[in-house]
Design an enzyme around this catalytic site. Structure first.
Site, PDB file in Angstrom:
ATOM      1  N   TYR A  39      -9.653   3.419  -9.133  1.00 17.80           N
ATOM      2  CA  TYR A  39      -8.465   2.971  -8.407  1.00 17.80           C
ATOM      3  C   TYR A  39      -8.816   1.805  -7.485  1.00 17.80           C
ATOM      4  O   TYR A  39      -8.144   0.772  -7.488  1.00 17.80           O
ATOM      5  CB  TYR A  39      -7.870   4.123  -7.593  1.00 17.80           C
ATOM      6  CG  TYR A  39      -6.673   3.707  -6.758  1.00 17.80           C
ATOM      7  CD1 TYR A  39      -5.420   3.547  -7.343  1.00 17.80           C
ATOM      8  CD2 TYR A  39      -6.799   3.481  -5.384  1.00 17.80           C
ATOM      9  CE1 TYR A  39      -4.324   3.165  -6.585  1.00 17.80           C
ATOM     10  CE2 TYR A  39      -5.705   3.100  -4.624  1.00 17.80           C
ATOM     11  CZ  TYR A  39      -4.473   2.945  -5.221  1.00 17.80           C
ATOM     12  OH  TYR A  39      -3.390   2.559  -4.465  1.00 17.80           O
TER      13      TYR A  39
ATOM     14  N   LYS B  82      -7.483  -2.235  -7.681  1.00 14.50           N
ATOM     15  CA  LYS B  82      -6.769  -2.901  -6.602  1.00 14.50           C
ATOM     16  C   LYS B  82      -7.535  -4.126  -6.098  1.00 14.50           C
ATOM     17  O   LYS B  82      -6.921  -5.143  -5.730  1.00 14.50           O
ATOM     18  CB  LYS B  82      -6.505  -1.918  -5.464  1.00 14.50           C
ATOM     19  CG  LYS B  82      -5.521  -0.818  -5.834  1.00 14.50           C
ATOM     20  CD  LYS B  82      -4.165  -1.381  -6.250  1.00 14.50           C
ATOM     21  CE  LYS B  82      -3.111  -0.315  -6.431  1.00 14.50           C
ATOM     22  NZ  LYS B  82      -1.783  -0.866  -6.752  1.00 14.50           N
TER      23      LYS B  82
END
Length: 236
Positions: A135, A139
């Protein structure tokens, strides 16, 4: 009221929940016409269909002025725990779909003289967190894509910026906290809030204000920015 939003045509992904709902509502309050891309009508995992969704909006409206890449998915796990299937899923929604949406929207924006793109990343574009390997990587990649696109398209009138929210009280955060709390036998949100200098989680509308600002003419001389909206988290 923020300037330059009335009668603008906007696409907001992930508009049916959390930050996306707040962004869509705030843009509409400022007079924009918002088209939401979200399940079940639009599945961003279907990468081959993204351009067709964008072209339908352009055909209906004649232009697209604003793109907010807000939709995202998360996965809890360290590098060893994370399967290749999870990697593919997170990168598809958090990076590949925004890439393709930008690729489809930019030529349309160029025809009308410019536009504004705002990507929703995370404070993990700046800092690492445990059990968040893929994750955080997705990002950080979205933040870097923002900077490169800003340099490429700024001379043609397209601004590309990014917000980097900290912990925000959304269904996704609640799901994450539920799993983490079970793992660590934590009974209260206060433990997580204590890690935020302002001592609380953000409300979705607080993040939406930052996104709407970057989409508006109030930010007309801002591009390539990755802006923390995190209660002071990355300042530590």
């Amino acid at each position: 009221m923020l300037p330059g939003l009335r009668d603008k045509v906007a696409i907001v992904t992930g508009h049916r929940s959390g930050i996306g709902t707040a962004v869509a509502a705030l843009l509409e309050e400022h007079g924009a016409r918002v088209h939401g891309f979200d399940l079940p009508d639009v599945d961003l995992r279907d990468l081959c269909a993204i351009d067709a969704h964008v072209q339908r909006v352009a055909a209906r409206e004649g232009r697209i002025d604003i793109l907010v890449n807000n939709a995202g998915v998360t996965h809890l796990g360290n590098l060893v725990d994370t399967s290749l299937e999870a990697v593919d899923d997170v990168l598809t929604v958090n990076l590949k779909a925004p890439f393709l949406l930008m690729q489809s929207v930019i030529p349309i924006m160029l025809r009308s003289g410019g536009g504004a793109i705002v990507n929703n990343a995370s404070d993990q574009a700046f800092i690492g967190k445990r059990d968040s390997a893929i994750y955080g990587a997705s990002k950080a990649a979205l933040a870097q894509l923002t900077k490169s696109a800003a340099l490429d398209w700024g001379p043609r009138g397209i601004r590309v910026n990014c917000v980097a929210p900290g912990s925000t009280d959304t269904p996704m955060l609640r799901q994450v906290l539920s799993v983490l709390s079970a793992r660590m036998n934590v009974q209260s949100d206060d433990v997580y809030k204590a890690a935020v200098p302002l001592g609380r989680f953000a409300e979705p509308r607080e993040i939406a204000w930052a996104i709407t600002f970057l989409a508006s003419d109030a930010a007309s001389f801002m591009t390539g920015v990755v802006m923390p909206v995190d209660g002071g988290g990355v300042a530590q």
